[in-house]
Design a protein around this motif. Structure first.
Motif, PDB file in Angstrom:
ATOM      1  N   ALA A 102      51.344  36.459  34.292  1.00 28.35           N
ATOM      2  CA  ALA A 102      52.767  36.665  33.996  1.00 28.35           C
ATOM      3  C   ALA A 102      53.228  35.796  32.834  1.00 28.35           C
ATOM      4  O   ALA A 102      54.003  36.241  31.979  1.00 28.35           O
ATOM      5  CB  ALA A 102      53.603  36.377  35.242  1.00 28.35           C
ATOM      6  N   GLY A 103      52.752  34.547  32.788  1.00 31.41           N
ATOM      7  CA  GLY A 103      53.176  33.661  31.716  1.00 31.41           C
ATOM      8  C   GLY A 103      52.491  33.937  30.394  1.00 31.41           C
ATOM      9  O   GLY A 103      53.137  34.004  29.344  1.00 31.41           O
ATOM     10  N   VAL A 104      51.186  34.137  30.432  1.00 31.64           N
ATOM     11  CA  VAL A 104      50.420  34.304  29.192  1.00 31.64           C
ATOM     12  C   VAL A 104      50.764  35.612  28.501  1.00 31.64           C
ATOM     13  O   VAL A 104      50.719  35.705  27.268  1.00 31.64           O
ATOM     14  CB  VAL A 104      48.907  34.204  29.494  1.00 31.64           C
ATOM     15  CG1 VAL A 104      48.076  34.506  28.254  1.00 31.64           C
ATOM     16  CG2 VAL A 104      48.567  32.818  30.014  1.00 31.64           C
ATOM     17  N   GLU A 105      51.136  36.634  29.263  1.00 32.62           N
ATOM     18  CA  GLU A 105      51.512  37.906  28.651  1.00 32.62           C
ATOM     19  C   GLU A 105      52.663  37.726  27.657  1.00 32.62           C
ATOM     20  O   GLU A 105      52.675  38.326  26.585  1.00 32.62           O
ATOM     21  CB  GLU A 105      51.923  38.903  29.741  1.00 32.62           C
ATOM     22  CG  GLU A 105      50.797  39.779  30.228  1.00 32.62           C
ATOM     23  CD  GLU A 105      50.410  40.822  29.201  1.00 32.62           C
ATOM     24  OE1 GLU A 105      51.101  41.846  29.084  1.00 32.62           O
ATOM     25  OE2 GLU A 105      49.415  40.606  28.491  1.00 32.62           O
ATOM     26  N   TRP A 106      53.646  36.894  28.001  1.00 34.59           N
ATOM     27  CA  TRP A 106      54.757  36.640  27.091  1.00 34.59           C
ATOM     28  C   TRP A 106      54.307  35.835  25.879  1.00 34.59           C
ATOM     29  O   TRP A 106      54.828  36.023  24.774  1.00 34.59           O
ATOM     30  CB  TRP A 106      55.878  35.911  27.825  1.00 34.59           C
ATOM     31  CG  TRP A 106      56.687  36.812  28.695  1.00 34.59           C
ATOM     32  CD1 TRP A 106      56.600  36.965  30.046  1.00 34.59           C
ATOM     33  CD2 TRP A 106      57.711  37.719  28.265  1.00 34.59           C
ATOM     34  NE1 TRP A 106      57.501  37.911  30.486  1.00 34.59           N
ATOM     35  CE2 TRP A 106      58.193  38.375  29.411  1.00 34.59           C
ATOM     36  CE3 TRP A 106      58.261  38.033  27.033  1.00 34.59           C
ATOM     37  CZ2 TRP A 106      59.202  39.333  29.358  1.00 34.59           C
ATOM     38  CZ3 TRP A 106      59.281  38.987  26.965  1.00 34.59           C
ATOM     39  CH2 TRP A 106      59.735  39.624  28.123  1.00 34.59           C
ATOM     40  N   LEU A 107      53.355  34.939  26.074  1.00 37.35           N
ATOM     41  CA  LEU A 107      52.825  34.187  24.933  1.00 37.35           C
ATOM     42  C   LEU A 107      52.074  35.114  23.980  1.00 37.35           C
ATOM     43  O   LEU A 107      52.117  34.915  22.752  1.00 37.35           O
ATOM     44  CB  LEU A 107      51.911  33.063  25.424  1.00 37.35           C
ATOM     45  CG  LEU A 107      52.579  32.008  26.322  1.00 37.35           C
ATOM     46  CD1 LEU A 107      51.570  30.940  26.709  1.00 37.35           C
ATOM     47  CD2 LEU A 107      53.782  31.392  25.627  1.00 37.35           C
ATOM     48  N   PHE A 108      51.389  36.116  24.532  1.00 38.62           N
ATOM     49  CA  PHE A 108      50.749  37.118  23.686  1.00 38.62           C
ATOM     50  C   PHE A 108      51.798  37.831  22.817  1.00 38.62           C
ATOM     51  O   PHE A 108      51.583  38.060  21.623  1.00 38.62           O
ATOM     52  CB  PHE A 108      50.003  38.151  24.531  1.00 38.62           C
ATOM     53  CG  PHE A 108      48.718  37.650  25.109  1.00 38.62           C
ATOM     54  CD1 PHE A 108      48.046  36.581  24.540  1.00 38.62           C
ATOM     55  CD2 PHE A 108      48.163  38.249  26.232  1.00 38.62           C
ATOM     56  CE1 PHE A 108      46.846  36.122  25.059  1.00 38.62           C
ATOM     57  CE2 PHE A 108      46.959  37.799  26.755  1.00 38.62           C
ATOM     58  CZ  PHE A 108      46.300  36.731  26.170  1.00 38.62           C
ATOM     59  N   LEU A 109      52.921  38.163  23.443  1.00 36.23           N
ATOM     60  CA  LEU A 109      53.982  38.829  22.694  1.00 36.23           C
ATOM     61  C   LEU A 109      54.476  37.942  21.556  1.00 36.23           C
ATOM     62  O   LEU A 109      54.687  38.408  20.430  1.00 36.23           O
ATOM     63  CB  LEU A 109      55.136  39.189  23.628  1.00 36.23           C
ATOM     64  CG  LEU A 109      56.362  39.813  22.949  1.00 36.23           C
ATOM     65  CD1 LEU A 109      55.995  41.154  22.315  1.00 36.23           C
ATOM     66  CD2 LEU A 109      57.502  39.990  23.946  1.00 36.23           C
ATOM     67  N   GLY A 110      54.657  36.653  21.847  1.00 37.40           N
ATOM     68  CA  GLY A 110      55.086  35.737  20.801  1.00 37.40           C
ATOM     69  C   GLY A 110      54.102  35.665  19.648  1.00 37.40           C
ATOM     70  O   GLY A 110      54.488  35.573  18.481  1.00 37.40           O
ATOM     71  N   ALA A 111      52.815  35.720  19.975  1.00 34.60           N
ATOM     72  CA  ALA A 111      51.790  35.670  18.930  1.00 34.60           C
ATOM     73  C   ALA A 111      51.783  36.935  18.078  1.00 34.60           C
ATOM     74  O   ALA A 111      51.308  36.906  16.933  1.00 34.60           O
ATOM     75  CB  ALA A 111      50.410  35.462  19.562  1.00 34.60           C
ATOM     76  N   LEU A 112      52.300  38.040  18.619  1.00 33.37           N
ATOM     77  CA  LEU A 112      52.297  39.311  17.891  1.00 33.37           C
ATOM     78  C   LEU A 112      53.586  39.572  17.120  1.00 33.37           C
ATOM     79  O   LEU A 112      53.651  40.541  16.354  1.00 33.37           O
ATOM     80  CB  LEU A 112      52.046  40.469  18.862  1.00 33.37           C
ATOM     81  CG  LEU A 112      50.658  40.520  19.498  1.00 33.37           C
ATOM     82  CD1 LEU A 112      50.634  41.553  20.620  1.00 33.37           C
ATOM     83  CD2 LEU A 112      49.587  40.832  18.466  1.00 33.37           C
ATOM     84  N   THR A 113      54.604  38.739  17.285  1.00 26.38           N
ATOM     85  CA  THR A 113      55.873  38.969  16.595  1.00 26.38           C
ATOM     86  C   THR A 113      55.779  38.914  15.072  1.00 26.38           C
ATOM     87  O   THR A 113      56.620  39.530  14.399  1.00 26.38           O
ATOM     88  CB  THR A 113      56.939  37.969  17.070  1.00 26.38           C
ATOM     89  OG1 THR A 113      56.431  36.628  16.959  1.00 26.38           O
ATOM     90  CG2 THR A 113      57.354  38.249  18.501  1.00 26.38           C
ATOM     91  N   PRO A 114      54.811  38.203  14.463  1.00 29.07           N
ATOM     92  CA  PRO A 114      54.714  38.275  12.993  1.00 29.07           C
ATOM     93  C   PRO A 114      54.531  39.688  12.451  1.00 29.07           C
ATOM     94  O   PRO A 114      54.821  39.921  11.278  1.00 29.07           O
ATOM     95  CB  PRO A 114      53.497  37.394  12.676  1.00 29.07           C
ATOM     96  CG  PRO A 114      53.470  36.391  13.775  1.00 29.07           C
ATOM     97  CD  PRO A 114      53.918  37.149  14.996  1.00 29.07           C
ATOM     98  N   ILE A 115      54.069  40.627  13.284  1.00 29.03           N
ATOM     99  CA  ILE A 115      53.970  42.021  12.829  1.00 29.03           C
ATOM    100  C   ILE A 115      55.349  42.525  12.406  1.00 29.03           C
ATOM    101  O   ILE A 115      55.508  43.115  11.317  1.00 29.03           O
ATOM    102  CB  ILE A 115      53.392  42.911  13.946  1.00 29.03           C
ATOM    103  CG1 ILE A 115      51.950  42.511  14.265  1.00 29.03           C
ATOM    104  CG2 ILE A 115      53.466  44.384  13.560  1.00 29.03           C
ATOM    105  CD1 ILE A 115      51.357  43.255  15.448  1.00 29.03           C
ATOM    106  N   ALA A 116      56.342  42.286  13.233  1.00 31.12           N
ATOM    107  CA  ALA A 116      57.706  42.720  12.912  1.00 31.12           C
ATOM    108  C   ALA A 116      58.241  41.970  11.695  1.00 31.12           C
ATOM    109  O   ALA A 116      58.927  42.556  10.846  1.00 31.12           O
ATOM    110  CB  ALA A 116      58.622  42.513  14.116  1.00 31.12           C
TER     111      ALA A 116
END
Length: 198
Positions: free
Chosen positions: A70-84
């Motif tokens: 549950a926690g790491v999934e959100w960290l994955f999202l944070g790592a992918l935000t540079p795409i936007a």
């Protein structure tokens, strides 16, 4: 001659001064890092929710794989935000090419979805839990469809934050240039007044 120099400096305020171009006068702050770091807050809250559910609502035994996932999934999202962030810089939503750029951003949200779902599948493999249990392909497709609405929503939320920060920075830079020009105009008027007095 002095009056000519005064008028010349007023018409070209960058002569003898550092350029007021925002790309050279002020280093761009990596504000996208703040957006990415903001995902740490829901990561902590989601992990805490999973912990409390398993500890006090469920069997009473904490399922640490659920907490970590549950926690790491959100960290994955944070790592992918540079795409936007990168696509926002390259494909701004201006009226001239709005349709094309919106299509690019929609494809960017799908790219975010595939990346987020793939990282979730890999994490599931490590933790031996859904979505990596039993049939991997079926679990991946299921997790992909689960991630799709959130991915599109989060992508365009990040995109909106990027444009909000960009417009705010440009407004500040415009105010700074106008204030500098007003100061130069006042200085030119004072210089002209001194010349008339002498």
């Amino acid at each position: 001659l002095e009056r000519f120099r005064t008028v010349r400096n007023l018409s070209n305020p960058n002569d003898g001064r550092r350029s007021s171009n925002p790309h050279t006068s002020e280093r761009k702050r990596p504000y996208w890092l703040l957006i990415a770091a903001a995902c740490f807050i829901p990561a902590v809250l989601d992990a805490l929710k999973s912990y409390l559910n398993s500890r006090y609502v469920g069997s009473g035994v904490v399922d640490w794989s659920d907490v970590i996932f549950a926690g790491v999934e959100w960290l994955f999202l944070g790592a992918l935000t540079p795409i936007a962030y990168v696509l926002a810089q390259r494909f701004p939503l201006n009226p001239e090419r709005l349709g094309r750029n919106l299509t690019v951003h929609f494809l960017g949200s799908l790219l975010l979805c595939f990346g987020w779902a793939t990282l979730g599948l890999l994490l599931g493999l490590i933790l031996d839990r859904y979505p990596a249990q039993e049939n991997l392909l079926r679990g991946y497709v299921s997790w992909l469809l689960t991630s799709l609405p959130w991915s599109v929503f989060m992508y365009f939320t990040v995109l909106g934050c990027v444009y909000a920060f960009t417009y705010y920075r440009e407004a500040r830079e415009r105010e700074t240039r106008e204030a500098r020009l007003a100061a130069q105009l006042s200085e030119a008027k004072l210089s002209a007044l001194r010349m008339q007095l002498h």
